[in-house]
Design a protein around this motif. Structure first.
Motif, PDB file in Angstrom:
ATOM      1  N   ALA A  43       0.939  -1.152   0.061  1.00 61.68           N
ATOM      2  CA  ALA A  43       0.038  -0.118   0.063  1.00 61.68           C
ATOM      3  C   ALA A  43       0.787   1.191   0.040  1.00 61.68           C
ATOM      4  CB  ALA A  43      -0.893  -0.113   1.357  1.00 61.68           C
ATOM      5  N   TRP A  44       0.299   2.276  -0.409  1.00 60.51           N
ATOM      6  CA  TRP A  44       1.154   3.587  -0.669  1.00 60.51           C
ATOM      7  C   TRP A  44       0.602   4.547   0.441  1.00 60.51           C
ATOM      8  CZ3 TRP A  44       0.192   0.400  -4.402  1.00 60.51           C
ATOM      9  CH2 TRP A  44       1.286   0.241  -5.257  1.00 60.51           C
ATOM     10  N   PRO A  45       1.580   5.192   1.240  1.00 58.79           N
ATOM     11  CA  PRO A  45       0.806   6.244   2.116  1.00 58.79           C
ATOM     12  C   PRO A  45       0.073   7.448   1.328  1.00 58.79           C
ATOM     13  CG  PRO A  45       3.255   5.925   2.524  1.00 58.79           C
ATOM     14  CD  PRO A  45       2.849   5.110   1.284  1.00 58.79           C
ATOM     15  N   GLU A  46      -1.069   7.744   1.831  1.00 64.01           N
ATOM     16  CA  GLU A  46      -1.820   8.657   1.195  1.00 64.01           C
ATOM     17  C   GLU A  46      -1.068  10.056   0.953  1.00 64.01           C
ATOM     18  OE1 GLU A  46      -6.333  10.396   1.191  1.00 64.01           O
ATOM     19  OE2 GLU A  46      -5.358   9.861   3.155  1.00 64.01           O
ATOM     20  N   SER A  47      -0.119  10.416   2.121  1.00 65.97           N
ATOM     21  CA  SER A  47       0.366  11.642   1.734  1.00 65.97           C
ATOM     22  C   SER A  47       1.341  11.714   0.708  1.00 65.97           C
ATOM     23  CB  SER A  47       1.075  12.096   3.159  1.00 65.97           C
ATOM     24  OG  SER A  47       2.149  11.159   3.358  1.00 65.97           O
ATOM     25  N   GLU A  48       1.974  10.644   0.485  1.00 65.02           N
ATOM     26  CA  GLU A  48       3.050  10.375  -0.635  1.00 65.02           C
ATOM     27  C   GLU A  48       2.484  10.365  -1.880  1.00 65.02           C
ATOM     28  OE1 GLU A  48       5.679   7.315  -0.394  1.00 65.02           O
ATOM     29  OE2 GLU A  48       6.183   7.632   1.778  1.00 65.02           O
ATOM     30  N   ILE A  49       1.180  10.041  -2.170  1.00 69.01           N
ATOM     31  CA  ILE A  49       0.405   9.974  -3.540  1.00 69.01           C
ATOM     32  C   ILE A  49      -0.078  11.157  -3.645  1.00 69.01           C
ATOM     33  CG2 ILE A  49      -1.664   9.153  -4.622  1.00 69.01           C
ATOM     34  CD1 ILE A  49       0.546   7.127  -4.380  1.00 69.01           C
TER      35      ILE A  49
END
Length: 67
Positions: A43-49
């Motif tokens: 999963a990807w951290p939302e802040s990075e996306i």
């Protein structure tokens, strides 16, 4: 506070790019790498996306100003 993690289908929908493009861009160093959650889950951290999307918009705006 723990950050929300986005699974691949959410990242695809939010960014408007396909899975293969995401992985190609990760290999080129132009897209954030995911966090490994388990043997077969990432999963990807939302802040990075969000940051990646904001950078893309800023790049677009810079190109429009310099044209």
């Amino acid at each position: 506070m723990i950050e929300r993690l986005l699974r691949r289908n959410e990242v695809e929908a939010r960014c408007g790019i396909a899975r293969s493009t995401i992985y190609d861009m990760m290999a080129n160093g132009t897209f954030p790498k995911p966090v490994k959650l388990g043997a077969r889950a990432v999963a990807w951290p939302e802040s990075e996306i969000t940051s990646w999307l904001e950078q893309r918009i800023a790049q677009r705006d810079e190109c429009e100003v310099s044209s």
